[in-house]
Motif scaffolding. Sequence first.
Motif, PDB file in Angstrom:
ATOM      1  N   GLY A  24       0.807  -1.217   0.000  1.00  0.00           N
ATOM      2  CA  GLY A  24       0.000   0.000   0.000  1.00  0.00           C
ATOM      3  C   GLY A  24       0.839   1.265   0.000  1.00  0.00           C
ATOM      4  N   GLN A  25       1.977   1.238   0.706  1.00  0.00           N
ATOM      5  CA  GLN A  25       2.826   2.430   0.754  1.00  0.00           C
ATOM      6  C   GLN A  25       3.478   2.712  -0.591  1.00  0.00           C
ATOM      7  N   VAL A  26       3.700   1.667  -1.382  1.00  0.00           N
ATOM      8  CA  VAL A  26       4.207   1.870  -2.741  1.00  0.00           C
ATOM      9  C   VAL A  26       3.193   2.666  -3.559  1.00  0.00           C
ATOM     10  N   LEU A  27       1.913   2.435  -3.299  1.00  0.00           N
ATOM     11  CA  LEU A  27       0.846   3.153  -4.004  1.00  0.00           C
ATOM     12  C   LEU A  27       0.622   4.548  -3.430  1.00  0.00           C
ATOM     13  N   VAL A  28       0.820   4.693  -2.117  1.00  0.00           N
ATOM     14  CA  VAL A  28       0.523   5.968  -1.456  1.00  0.00           C
ATOM     15  C   VAL A  28       1.639   6.989  -1.635  1.00  0.00           C
ATOM     16  N   LYS A  29       2.878   6.541  -1.644  1.00  0.00           N
ATOM     17  CA  LYS A  29       4.007   7.478  -1.672  1.00  0.00           C
ATOM     18  C   LYS A  29       3.931   8.486  -2.833  1.00  0.00           C
ATOM     19  N   PRO A  30       3.651   8.067  -4.070  1.00  0.00           N
ATOM     20  CA  PRO A  30       3.537   9.067  -5.145  1.00  0.00           C
ATOM     21  C   PRO A  30       2.415  10.073  -4.893  1.00  0.00           C
ATOM     22  N   LEU A  31       1.323   9.619  -4.283  1.00  0.00           N
ATOM     23  CA  LEU A  31       0.208  10.523  -3.981  1.00  0.00           C
ATOM     24  C   LEU A  31       0.600  11.541  -2.912  1.00  0.00           C
ATOM     25  N   SER A  32       1.451  11.122  -1.970  1.00  0.00           N
ATOM     26  CA  SER A  32       1.847  12.012  -0.877  1.00  0.00           C
ATOM     27  C   SER A  32       2.649  13.203  -1.376  1.00  0.00           C
ATOM     28  N   LYS A  33       3.205  13.078  -2.569  1.00  0.00           N
ATOM     29  CA  LYS A  33       3.977  14.178  -3.146  1.00  0.00           C
ATOM     30  C   LYS A  33       3.097  15.168  -3.913  1.00  0.00           C
ATOM     31  N   GLU A  34       1.858  14.767  -4.166  1.00  0.00           N
ATOM     32  CA  GLU A  34       0.975  15.595  -4.989  1.00  0.00           C
ATOM     33  C   GLU A  34      -0.227  16.138  -4.229  1.00  0.00           C
ATOM     34  N   ILE A  35      -0.527  15.561  -3.059  1.00  0.00           N
ATOM     35  CA  ILE A  35      -1.714  15.937  -2.299  1.00  0.00           C
ATOM     36  C   ILE A  35      -1.309  16.293  -0.877  1.00  0.00           C
ATOM     37  N   ASN A  36      -1.955  17.297  -0.295  1.00  0.00           N
ATOM     38  CA  ASN A  36      -1.725  17.650   1.098  1.00  0.00           C
ATOM     39  C   ASN A  36      -1.846  16.404   1.977  1.00  0.00           C
ATOM     40  N   PRO A  37      -0.882  16.157   2.883  1.00  0.00           N
ATOM     41  CA  PRO A  37      -0.896  14.932   3.681  1.00  0.00           C
ATOM     42  C   PRO A  37      -2.207  14.669   4.418  1.00  0.00           C
ATOM     43  N   LEU A  38      -2.763  15.709   5.074  1.00  0.00           N
ATOM     44  CA  LEU A  38      -4.023  15.509   5.786  1.00  0.00           C
ATOM     45  C   LEU A  38      -5.182  15.282   4.822  1.00  0.00           C
ATOM     46  N   ALA A  39      -5.131  15.907   3.655  1.00  0.00           N
ATOM     47  CA  ALA A  39      -6.158  15.676   2.641  1.00  0.00           C
ATOM     48  C   ALA A  39      -6.101  14.227   2.169  1.00  0.00           C
ATOM     49  N   LEU A  40      -4.887  13.704   2.036  1.00  0.00           N
ATOM     50  CA  LEU A  40      -4.730  12.312   1.626  1.00  0.00           C
ATOM     51  C   LEU A  40      -5.288  11.371   2.684  1.00  0.00           C
ATOM     52  N   VAL A  41      -5.005  11.666   3.953  1.00  0.00           N
ATOM     53  CA  VAL A  41      -5.572  10.870   5.051  1.00  0.00           C
ATOM     54  C   VAL A  41      -7.098  10.912   4.988  1.00  0.00           C
ATOM     55  N   ALA A  42      -7.642  12.106   4.751  1.00  0.00           N
ATOM     56  CA  ALA A  42      -9.099  12.286   4.739  1.00  0.00           C
ATOM     57  C   ALA A  42      -9.760  11.484   3.636  1.00  0.00           C
ATOM     58  N   TRP A  43      -9.234  11.571   2.421  1.00  0.00           N
ATOM     59  CA  TRP A  43      -9.888  10.927   1.291  1.00  0.00           C
ATOM     60  C   TRP A  43      -9.642   9.422   1.259  1.00  0.00           C
ATOM     61  N   LEU A  44      -8.492   8.978   1.754  1.00  0.00           N
ATOM     62  CA  LEU A  44      -8.287   7.535   1.912  1.00  0.00           C
ATOM     63  C   LEU A  44      -9.287   6.978   2.922  1.00  0.00           C
ATOM     64  N   ALA A  45      -9.482   7.711   4.022  1.00  0.00           N
ATOM     65  CA  ALA A  45     -10.425   7.276   5.053  1.00  0.00           C
ATOM     66  C   ALA A  45     -11.861   7.313   4.570  1.00  0.00           C
ATOM     67  N   LEU A  46     -12.201   8.312   3.757  1.00  0.00           N
ATOM     68  CA  LEU A  46     -13.579   8.445   3.264  1.00  0.00           C
ATOM     69  C   LEU A  46     -13.983   7.244   2.417  1.00  0.00           C
ATOM     70  N   PHE A  47     -13.054   6.741   1.634  1.00  0.00           N
ATOM     71  CA  PHE A  47     -13.342   5.549   0.840  1.00  0.00           C
ATOM     72  C   PHE A  47     -13.361   4.298   1.714  1.00  0.00           C
ATOM     73  N   SER A  48     -12.419   4.200   2.651  1.00  0.00           N
ATOM     74  CA  SER A  48     -12.245   2.968   3.412  1.00  0.00           C
ATOM     75  C   SER A  48     -13.336   2.738   4.454  1.00  0.00           C
ATOM     76  N   GLY A  49     -13.713   3.802   5.177  1.00  0.00           N
ATOM     77  CA  GLY A  49     -14.657   3.637   6.276  1.00  0.00           C
ATOM     78  C   GLY A  49     -15.964   2.954   5.893  1.00  0.00           C
ATOM     79  N   PRO A  50     -16.713   3.487   4.935  1.00  0.00           N
ATOM     80  CA  PRO A  50     -17.981   2.852   4.553  1.00  0.00           C
ATOM     81  C   PRO A  50     -17.811   1.433   4.013  1.00  0.00           C
ATOM     82  N   ILE A  51     -16.734   1.199   3.271  1.00  0.00           N
ATOM     83  CA  ILE A  51     -16.508  -0.139   2.718  1.00  0.00           C
ATOM     84  C   ILE A  51     -16.276  -1.138   3.850  1.00  0.00           C
ATOM     85  N   LEU A  52     -15.444  -0.764   4.807  1.00  0.00           N
ATOM     86  CA  LEU A  52     -15.174  -1.654   5.939  1.00  0.00           C
ATOM     87  C   LEU A  52     -16.432  -1.926   6.754  1.00  0.00           C
TER      88      LEU A  52
END
Length: 286
Positions: free
Chosen positions: A155-183
């Motif tokens: 997962g970190q291989v997939l996340v690392k490129p995104l961390s360079k393009e998106i605000n870190p907290l924004a990345l946490v927010a949108w990753l969580a928004l997708f994951s929470g309802p699915i889980l």
Amino acid sequence: MTIKDTLIASLVPIFLGFGFVIAKPAMDFFPPILLMGLRFSFAALILVWWFPIPVGFLKRIFIASLVANTLQYSLTYTGLNFIDASAAVLLVQTEVPFGVIFAYFMLKEKPTVRSIIGITIAFIGVYILTGSPNLDSKFIGVSLVIIGSAIWSLGQVLVKPLSKEINPLALVAWLALFSGPILMTISAILDGNTFNYFKNANLESWAIAVYLGFIMQPITYGCFYYVLKNNPMYKVLPIVTMGIPLTGLLAAIFILGEKPTTELFIGGFIILIGVVMIVYTKPKKN
């Protein structure tokens, strides 16, 4: 790495190691997947409103969330539910050798001889640790935690490129928004009526869920992605990975009252030796 980045990175193992361990008693009332669903839903609830929709990145974020959050946390925390937290917090250190393996196959980053030796030593430590009497007949739990560690590395291989393009907290927010309802949906299918768990959970379990979602998730991964954005992985991992076992073991012993065995300490120490050899190996210059 600057002093500021070092201090920020140091917060990650403190909050993550403590949170990993205290999640275990909450599983007496919330199934592991439901607890993780609450964690990510709470995190998204307080963060997502502050950041614009990352148009152009949603597909990549969704894929990363499925791997790094949904699949990984389902496996790791289900495994934690079957074994002692003191053992699990050491087994998750296999994230580092798995990370080197995935980096080789997916990013074509060739590991050094020192890293290969470190990987071998780390897995010898895993073999010794799993011989602990506390883990007798708990093959499923051990396997789930180790597989979850491998998935985290992927997962970190997939996340690392995104961390360079998106605000870190924004990345946490949108990753969580997708994951929470699915889980939470997966838990409703596998575990049964979700509202019954909500109704029967005690105050302590809700407090833990609130800590995981509203405090730990934003702080730990916000800090982690921020530092990862500004520094190479080999400088960040030593601080993060070496702090988690200490925090986690202390929490397991003094909060949960666990009594780690000799095999656990020996195996865990050997794992950490292997991890140190890997993370303190600088990549070759081209």
